[in-house]
Design a protein around this motif. Structure first.
Motif, PDB file in Angstrom:
ATOM      1  N   ASN A   1      52.117 -12.374  38.105  1.00  0.00           N
ATOM      2  CA  ASN A   1      52.569 -13.553  38.845  1.00  0.00           C
ATOM      3  C   ASN A   1      51.544 -13.946  39.919  1.00  0.00           C
ATOM      4  O   ASN A   1      51.191 -15.124  40.068  1.00  0.00           O
ATOM      5  CB  ASN A   1      53.920 -13.269  39.482  1.00  0.00           C
ATOM      6  CG  ASN A   1      54.472 -14.461  40.238  1.00  0.00           C
ATOM      7  OD1 ASN A   1      54.551 -15.562  39.715  1.00  0.00           O
ATOM      8  ND2 ASN A   1      54.841 -14.247  41.494  1.00  0.00           N
ATOM      9  N   ARG A   2      51.046 -12.947  40.629  1.00  0.00           N
ATOM     10  CA  ARG A   2      50.064 -13.215  41.698  1.00  0.00           C
ATOM     11  C   ARG A   2      48.762 -13.770  41.113  1.00  0.00           C
ATOM     12  O   ARG A   2      48.200 -14.746  41.638  1.00  0.00           O
ATOM     13  CB  ARG A   2      49.787 -11.921  42.469  1.00  0.00           C
ATOM     14  CG  ARG A   2      48.734 -12.072  43.568  1.00  0.00           C
ATOM     15  CD  ARG A   2      48.493 -10.742  44.268  1.00  0.00           C
ATOM     16  NE  ARG A   2      48.063  -9.703  43.339  1.00  0.00           N
ATOM     17  CZ  ARG A   2      46.807  -9.558  42.910  1.00  0.00           C
ATOM     18  NH1 ARG A   2      45.860 -10.412  43.307  1.00  0.00           N
ATOM     19  NH2 ARG A   2      46.491  -8.577  42.095  1.00  0.00           N
ATOM     20  N   ILE A   3      48.278 -13.183  40.013  1.00  0.00           N
ATOM     21  CA  ILE A   3      47.012 -13.621  39.417  1.00  0.00           C
ATOM     22  C   ILE A   3      47.139 -15.026  38.845  1.00  0.00           C
ATOM     23  O   ILE A   3      46.241 -15.856  38.998  1.00  0.00           O
ATOM     24  CB  ILE A   3      46.565 -12.623  38.321  1.00  0.00           C
ATOM     25  CG1 ILE A   3      46.225 -11.264  38.953  1.00  0.00           C
ATOM     26  CG2 ILE A   3      45.373 -13.164  37.552  1.00  0.00           C
ATOM     27  CD1 ILE A   3      46.005 -10.151  37.949  1.00  0.00           C
ATOM     28  N   ASN A   4      48.270 -15.312  38.185  1.00  0.00           N
ATOM     29  CA  ASN A   4      48.457 -16.658  37.633  1.00  0.00           C
ATOM     30  C   ASN A   4      48.450 -17.725  38.719  1.00  0.00           C
ATOM     31  O   ASN A   4      47.865 -18.799  38.553  1.00  0.00           O
ATOM     32  CB  ASN A   4      49.776 -16.727  36.852  1.00  0.00           C
ATOM     33  CG  ASN A   4      49.637 -16.192  35.429  1.00  0.00           C
ATOM     34  OD1 ASN A   4      48.562 -15.765  35.017  1.00  0.00           O
ATOM     35  ND2 ASN A   4      50.718 -16.222  34.680  1.00  0.00           N
ATOM     36  N   LYS A   5      49.099 -17.438  39.841  1.00  0.00           N
ATOM     37  CA  LYS A   5      49.114 -18.402  40.952  1.00  0.00           C
ATOM     38  C   LYS A   5      47.702 -18.603  41.510  1.00  0.00           C
ATOM     39  O   LYS A   5      47.297 -19.731  41.814  1.00  0.00           O
ATOM     40  CB  LYS A   5      50.051 -17.910  42.053  1.00  0.00           C
ATOM     41  CG  LYS A   5      51.533 -18.029  41.699  1.00  0.00           C
ATOM     42  CD  LYS A   5      52.412 -17.529  42.842  1.00  0.00           C
ATOM     43  CE  LYS A   5      53.886 -17.693  42.499  1.00  0.00           C
ATOM     44  NZ  LYS A   5      54.763 -17.180  43.582  1.00  0.00           N
ATOM     45  N   LYS A   6      46.971 -17.516  41.630  1.00  0.00           N
ATOM     46  CA  LYS A   6      45.609 -17.592  42.147  1.00  0.00           C
ATOM     47  C   LYS A   6      44.718 -18.413  41.219  1.00  0.00           C
ATOM     48  O   LYS A   6      43.911 -19.238  41.659  1.00  0.00           O
ATOM     49  CB  LYS A   6      45.055 -16.168  42.310  1.00  0.00           C
ATOM     50  CG  LYS A   6      43.666 -16.101  42.908  1.00  0.00           C
ATOM     51  CD  LYS A   6      43.227 -14.653  43.080  1.00  0.00           C
ATOM     52  CE  LYS A   6      41.814 -14.563  43.650  1.00  0.00           C
ATOM     53  NZ  LYS A   6      41.377 -13.143  43.790  1.00  0.00           N
ATOM     54  N   ARG A   7      44.880 -18.208  39.907  1.00  0.00           N
ATOM     55  CA  ARG A   7      44.065 -18.949  38.945  1.00  0.00           C
ATOM     56  C   ARG A   7      44.453 -20.425  38.898  1.00  0.00           C
ATOM     57  O   ARG A   7      43.595 -21.289  38.706  1.00  0.00           O
ATOM     58  CB  ARG A   7      44.192 -18.320  37.546  1.00  0.00           C
ATOM     59  CG  ARG A   7      43.492 -16.976  37.444  1.00  0.00           C
ATOM     60  CD  ARG A   7      43.604 -16.384  36.059  1.00  0.00           C
ATOM     61  NE  ARG A   7      42.944 -15.077  35.993  1.00  0.00           N
ATOM     62  CZ  ARG A   7      42.952 -14.281  34.922  1.00  0.00           C
ATOM     63  NH1 ARG A   7      43.589 -14.674  33.825  1.00  0.00           N
ATOM     64  NH2 ARG A   7      42.345 -13.129  34.947  1.00  0.00           N
ATOM     65  N   ALA A   8      45.752 -20.716  39.029  1.00  0.00           N
ATOM     66  CA  ALA A   8      46.194 -22.111  39.031  1.00  0.00           C
ATOM     67  C   ALA A   8      45.549 -22.869  40.192  1.00  0.00           C
ATOM     68  O   ALA A   8      45.098 -24.015  40.031  1.00  0.00           O
ATOM     69  CB  ALA A   8      47.712 -22.179  39.126  1.00  0.00           C
ATOM     70  N   LYS A   9      45.493 -22.221  41.349  1.00  0.00           N
ATOM     71  CA  LYS A   9      44.864 -22.856  42.520  1.00  0.00           C
ATOM     72  C   LYS A   9      43.369 -23.064  42.278  1.00  0.00           C
ATOM     73  O   LYS A   9      42.813 -24.125  42.579  1.00  0.00           O
ATOM     74  CB  LYS A   9      45.086 -21.989  43.760  1.00  0.00           C
ATOM     75  CG  LYS A   9      44.543 -22.600  45.049  1.00  0.00           C
ATOM     76  CD  LYS A   9      44.822 -21.702  46.240  1.00  0.00           C
ATOM     77  CE  LYS A   9      44.357 -22.336  47.543  1.00  0.00           C
ATOM     78  NZ  LYS A   9      42.926 -22.666  47.544  1.00  0.00           N
TER      79      LYS A   9
END
Length: 511
Positions: A474-482
């Motif tokens: 969840n944390r990595i996906n949010k970081k990549r989306a940004k």
């Protein structure tokens, strides 16, 4: 697009014919990945119809192969209650060592086997190793002492090592991330059916006791081993290799299947600067090294242990556990049947809903909680409650197993990294079978409190690891989306993003 002939000459018979299959594969890849090709290019095709064609031709054969594999590795539990240990004059520790040694050789040969699978063709490699383990299983029926059984179990691990990780990886060469768990469950449910079938078959074969001067348990090994060899020979002719050479699909359908697989997992940028990132399928040792260094594989192994330790505890000792509740051997064998049949049905249902909603962790975690509940009942209850406990635990085990395999495979991009990563997960993970082989000691009969408590402990660790994966993804996906919104993908060419695989800023983890 014109259809290919129904039976193109793509079979490797000798060196002169080998380029024919290679040319067909290259032609289909070029066709699927041609510039300007999009999903809309295949909009007129019926995707569900194509999937049904694939299901009918792939899943039954894989299920049969794995049914025999699981039957052959677990039938020692059935043979034990038919007198194997007493006839070979083995101690309890020697019997447990025979169970344990299988998993060390099994784990050691999984990665090389998976790497060879794609290079040597599934229709040759999988039936070939199947003939080998069927032969070993048949020879187990004539062992005369502890040393003979120990050696046979070691080589059974060597020869069986490639089957499950090979089949699990093979499916990812045909199905996309959102479809894979149902297919994994459909073929893995064969293991559950094997558990039921093993009890029924062992009950029937044990009646041959004395035939040819051999004990009933010997006939269990001999007949099941011979059945494996017969099926393996048929698999040489019935197993398909790759979508590129699938004669049951038209040329256009094959191109569509290849296209879907190539471009899954990566987010499209919707600001007019979209890039298409194809998954890398060429062989490079870099991808193997990347798999060994990937944190998610090693965390997932703890989830795997939380499932596979109970799995092998049940498959190796369920007849013994039930017999210790006061039943005779024949009744104990038969009472395993409803447990395994129910587990198979639930595994498919859970997989269907998991694929439908596109989530993995909620289903895996709920099933792990069911395993916990089952073993708590085994520790705290009387005979009826213990039976209910193993019933619930088994349902959780089989439903979560396919989900966990699908979860990791969904999050590994690139053909050879996925191949190596899944083999590491299953190979190292199956060392849990070595642990579980020693959980249920004869001296702990009839309650087996220690064995149930150890299963509880491993499942608890698995739950913690699943939570770590969930939060990390969840944390990595949010970081990549940004980062994607900030244009980070523009720093790389599509080829560079492809090489990065699941580490690319465009890739999204499923959880």
């Amino acid at each position: 697009m014109s259809a290919m002939p129904e039976k193109p000459e793509v079979v490797e018979v000798d060196e002169a014919q080998h380029p024919i299959e290679k040319d067909v594969i290259n032609h289909m890849d070029a066709m699927a990945l041609a510039s300007g090709t999009t999903f809309e290019s295949f909009a007129h095709l019926d995707e569900k119809k194509i999937l049904r064609k694939m299901d009918i031709r792939l899943i039954p054969m894989l299920a049969l192969l794995y049914l025999l594999s699981f039957l052959d590795r677990g039938n020692i539990g059935n043979a034990k209650i038919e007198g194997l240990q007493e006839d070979l004059m083995m101690t309890d520790d020697q019997y447990n060592l025979c169970l344990t040694v299988f998993f060390f050789s099994y784990a050691a040969f999984e990665v090389p086997s998976n790497l060879l699978l794609k290079r040597l063709r599934p229709s040759r490699w999988l039936p070939g190793i199947m003939v080998a383990w069927g032969t070993v299983m048949t020879l187990m029926g004539i062992v005369r002492n502890f040393q003979g059984l120990l050696s046979a179990r070691f080589f059974l691990g060597v020869t069986e090592a490639g089957l499950y990780p090979g089949c699990a990886y093979y499916l990812t060469m045909w199905y996309c991330r959102r479809e894979i768990q149902l297919r994994q469950a459909m073929f893995f449910s064969a293991a559950s059916i094997a558990g039921a079938f093993s009890g029924l078959l062992a009950f029937a074969i044990a009646k041959l006791d004395g035939l040819g001067g051999l004990e009933g348990w010997r006939w269990i090994f001999i007949l099941e081993g011979l059945a494996t060899v017969v099926v393996a020979i048929s698999a040489f002719f019935l197993l398909y290799d790759f979508p590129e050479t699938a004669t049951f699909l038209t040329e256009e359908e094959r191109a569509f299947v290849i296209y879907r697989l190539k471009y899954q997992g990566h987010m499209e940028v919707k600001d007019g600067s979209a890039v298409r990132v194809a998954q890398a399928d060429e062989f490079d040792w870099k991808y193997v090294r990347d798999a060994f260094k990937d944190w998610q594989i090693w965390v997932n192994i703890f989830v795997y242990w939380g499932i596979v330790c109970p799995l092998y505890g049940i498959s190796l000792f369920l007849p013994t556990i039930i017999k210790s509740l006061g039943y005779v051997s024949s009744t104990a064998q038969l009472l395993t049947v409803p447990i395994y049949v129910t587990a198979a049905i639930l595994a498919v249902l859970v997989a269907y809903f998991s694929d439908r909603v596109g989530k993995r962790s909620p289903f895996v975690i709920v099933c792990l909680l069911a395993i916990l509940l089952g073993f708590i009942l085994c520790i705290t209850g009387g005979p009826g409650v213990v039976y209910a406990g193993v019933f619930i635990a088994t349902a959780g085990i089989y439903s979560s197993f396919a989900g966990n395999i699908a979860w990791l495979s969904n999050n590994l991009a690139g053909g050879y990294k996925r191949s190596a990563g899944m083999a590491i997960q299953i190979g190292v993970g199956n060392l849990g079978g070595a642990f579980a082989s020693n959980f249920y000691r004869q001296k702990d009969s009839p309650r087996y409190i220690l064995g149930h408590a150890l299963e509880l402990a491993f499942t608890s660790v698995g739950l913690i690891a699943a939570a770590v994966l969930l939060l990390s993804y969840n944390r990595i996906n949010k970081k990549r989306a940004k980062a994607l919104n900030d244009g980070a993908h523009n720093q790389f060419t599509p080829e560079e993003l492809s090489t990065k695989g699941d580490k690319a800023v465009t890739f999204r983890y499923i959880y």
